[in-house]
Write an enzyme that holds these catalytic residues in place. Structure first.
Site, PDB file in Angstrom:
ATOM      1  N   LYS A 101       0.849  -1.194   0.000  1.00 15.80           N
ATOM      2  CA  LYS A 101       0.000   0.000   0.000  1.00 15.80           C
ATOM      3  C   LYS A 101       0.885   1.245   0.000  1.00 15.80           C
ATOM      4  O   LYS A 101       2.038   1.189   0.451  1.00 15.80           O
ATOM      5  CB  LYS A 101      -0.878   0.000   1.243  1.00 15.80           C
ATOM      6  N   LYS A 214      -7.108   6.600 -13.152  1.00 17.00           N
ATOM      7  CA  LYS A 214      -7.484   5.580 -12.154  1.00 17.00           C
ATOM      8  C   LYS A 214      -7.773   6.259 -10.811  1.00 17.00           C
ATOM      9  O   LYS A 214      -8.722   5.896 -10.109  1.00 17.00           O
ATOM     10  CB  LYS A 214      -6.344   4.554 -12.030  1.00 17.00           C
ATOM     11  N   ASN A 218     -11.126   5.960  -8.334  1.00 13.59           N
ATOM     12  CA  ASN A 218     -11.067   5.620  -6.909  1.00 13.59           C
ATOM     13  C   ASN A 218     -11.606   6.759  -6.038  1.00 13.59           C
ATOM     14  O   ASN A 218     -12.226   6.511  -4.997  1.00 13.59           O
ATOM     15  CB  ASN A 218      -9.632   5.275  -6.484  1.00 13.59           C
ATOM     16  N   ASN A 281     -18.383  -5.823  -6.678  1.00  9.70           N
ATOM     17  CA  ASN A 281     -17.092  -5.706  -5.963  1.00  9.70           C
ATOM     18  C   ASN A 281     -17.222  -4.992  -4.630  1.00  9.70           C
ATOM     19  O   ASN A 281     -17.901  -3.978  -4.549  1.00  9.70           O
ATOM     20  CB  ASN A 281     -16.148  -4.812  -6.791  1.00  9.70           C
ATOM     21  N   SER A 283     -15.053  -2.648  -2.662  1.00 12.70           N
ATOM     22  CA  SER A 283     -13.859  -1.853  -2.999  1.00 12.70           C
ATOM     23  C   SER A 283     -12.727  -2.142  -2.012  1.00 12.70           C
ATOM     24  O   SER A 283     -12.973  -2.606  -0.891  1.00 12.70           O
ATOM     25  CB  SER A 283     -14.184  -0.361  -2.983  1.00 12.70           C
TER      26      SER A 283
HETATM   27  O1  KPL Z   1      -9.854   0.019  -7.814  1.00 14.39           O
HETATM   28  C1  KPL Z   1     -10.847  -0.230  -7.200  1.00 14.39           C
HETATM   29  C2  KPL Z   1     -10.709  -0.474  -5.741  1.00 14.39           C
HETATM   30  O2  KPL Z   1     -11.557  -1.109  -5.142  1.00 14.39           O
HETATM   31  O3  KPL Z   1      -9.677  -0.020  -5.197  1.00 14.39           O
HETATM   32  C3  KPL Z   1     -12.197  -0.188  -7.883  1.00 14.39           C
HETATM   33  C4  KPL Z   1     -12.026   0.217  -9.332  1.00 14.39           C
HETATM   34  C5  KPL Z   1     -13.106   0.790  -7.189  1.00 14.39           C
HETATM   35  C6  KPL Z   1     -12.836  -1.547  -7.945  1.00 14.39           C
HETATM   36  O4  KPL Z   1     -13.352  -1.978  -6.743  1.00 14.39           O
END
Ligand code: KPL
Length: 333
Positions: A101, A214, A218, A281, A283
């Site tokens: 991270k 990206k 986020n 998903n 996140s």
């Molecule tokens: O990159 C992502 C994350 O969870 O960090 C996304 C694109 C939001 C997919 O969950």
């Protein structure tokens, strides 16, 4: 080369081409046994010598003994790789994939200094957000490149990774630095070896644009899922949440513009598209919250706030999202 075994015990061996006309085995260090680190180590491990580096000796031993368990839509593969908690065991490598991270970038480079410098391997940093862009020039003595990936992976336990999305990966050197021919070849070889392992990767001269594109996704998704405790797709069900998402992304886009970064023309539409594509998903930020772990809020919305202050762009929605997620983190102790 490691062996790749399916869950029924059948042994499969691969000979991968490197894109330069010959099959080669690369020595690759993957720093960080999180979801992305395990996915990359397992994918590359079929045809390369992998060293998965984990500063937790107990977990390193466990993953070393069991192997990485990679769940590909229900099909379980067990991939044996070298796992080490000690840099003195690790041989000289050709490539380093930094998968920690962003808050751990500096300490990870320090802990694995001999690995990242011995033989001058190319280091590719694959973090969420943009905080690492300011950390790497200070922490990393050698040349480094950046990576942005749309691979979707979730960690289900130590060394157990669920691979749920297969999007493009881009790698490149940040603009403004002089790159030697040898470094350019190192980058191309990295793209070739990743692609040969099923992680479709291309090199780009515009990596910062991809990092920011990206980032904005986020910025619009992660904090809101953490605050509302919901999977990505549910954010689209509420007009109020959707408006906050849109405002947060537009603030980030205004900051990018003030910094002269040519981001996607319609970042809000792109964010909504990703929300739909990853509807089920959880996140990465919500995963952290559910595990009561520190989130990447500083590297994502927090970084937009920092750059907004520097460039004089107002970022009240991002400030509010940071405040709320930090409030959630405050309840962990
Ligand atoms: O990159 C992502 C994350 O969870 O960090 C996304 C694109 C939001 C997919 O969950």
């Amino acid at each position: 080369m490691q062996s790749l075994t399916s869950s029924c015990g059948e042994c499969v061996s691969f000979c991968m081409f490197n894109g330069f006309g010959s099959a080669t085995v690369m020595k690759i260090a993957v720093i960080g046994p999180g979801a992305l680190g395990c996915l990359l180590a397992a994918s590359l491990g079929a045809a390369n010598e992998i060293w998965l580096l984990d500063r937790d000796p107990e977990r390193a031993r466990q993953i070393g003994n069991q192997g990485i368990i990679l769940d590909e839509n229900g099909k379980r593969l067990n991939v044996r790789v070298n796992v080490s908690a000690n840099s003195s065991n690790v041989p000289e490598v050709d490539l380093v994939l930094l998968c920690v991270k962003s808050a751990s970038v500096s300490s990870a480079i320090n802990a694995w200094m001999s690995v990242v410098t011995k033989g001058r391997p190319l280091l590719i940093a694959l973090q969420n957000g943009i905080a690492h862009l300011d950390i790497l020039p200070v922490a990393m003595p050698g040349r480094w490149a950046l990576g942005v990936t749309a691979q979707g992976a979730t960690l289900a336990g130590p060394g157990v990774v669920m691979h749920r999305g297969n999007g493009p990966t881009r790698i490149g050197f940040p603009s403004g630095v002089t790159i030697s021919e040898e470094e350019r070849i190192q980058l191309q070889r990295a793209a070739a070896v990743l692609s040969a392992s099923g992680i479709a990767t291309e090199t780009t001269d515009d990596i910062l644009v991809h990092v920011w594109n990206k980032l904005l996704i986020n910025v619009g998704i992660n904090a809101l899922t953490a605050i509302h405790d919901c999977p990505n797709g549910r954010l689209l069900d509420s007009p109020g949440i959707l408006k906050t998402m849109q405002d947060a992304v537009l603030e980030g886009a205004a900051v990018a513009e003030a910094l002269g970064i040519r981001i996607d023309r319609n970042p809000v539409a792109r964010t909504i598209e990703v929300c739909r594509a990853t509807a089920a998903n959880v996140s990465s930020m919500l995963q952290d919250v559910r595990r009561r772990r520190k989130t990447e809020i500083e590297a994502i919305n927090g970084a937009v706030v920092t750059k907004g202050v520097k460039t004089g762009v107002a970022v009240p929605v991002n400030e509010e999202l940071v405040r709320k997620v930090k409030g959630i983190e405050g309840g962990f102790h």
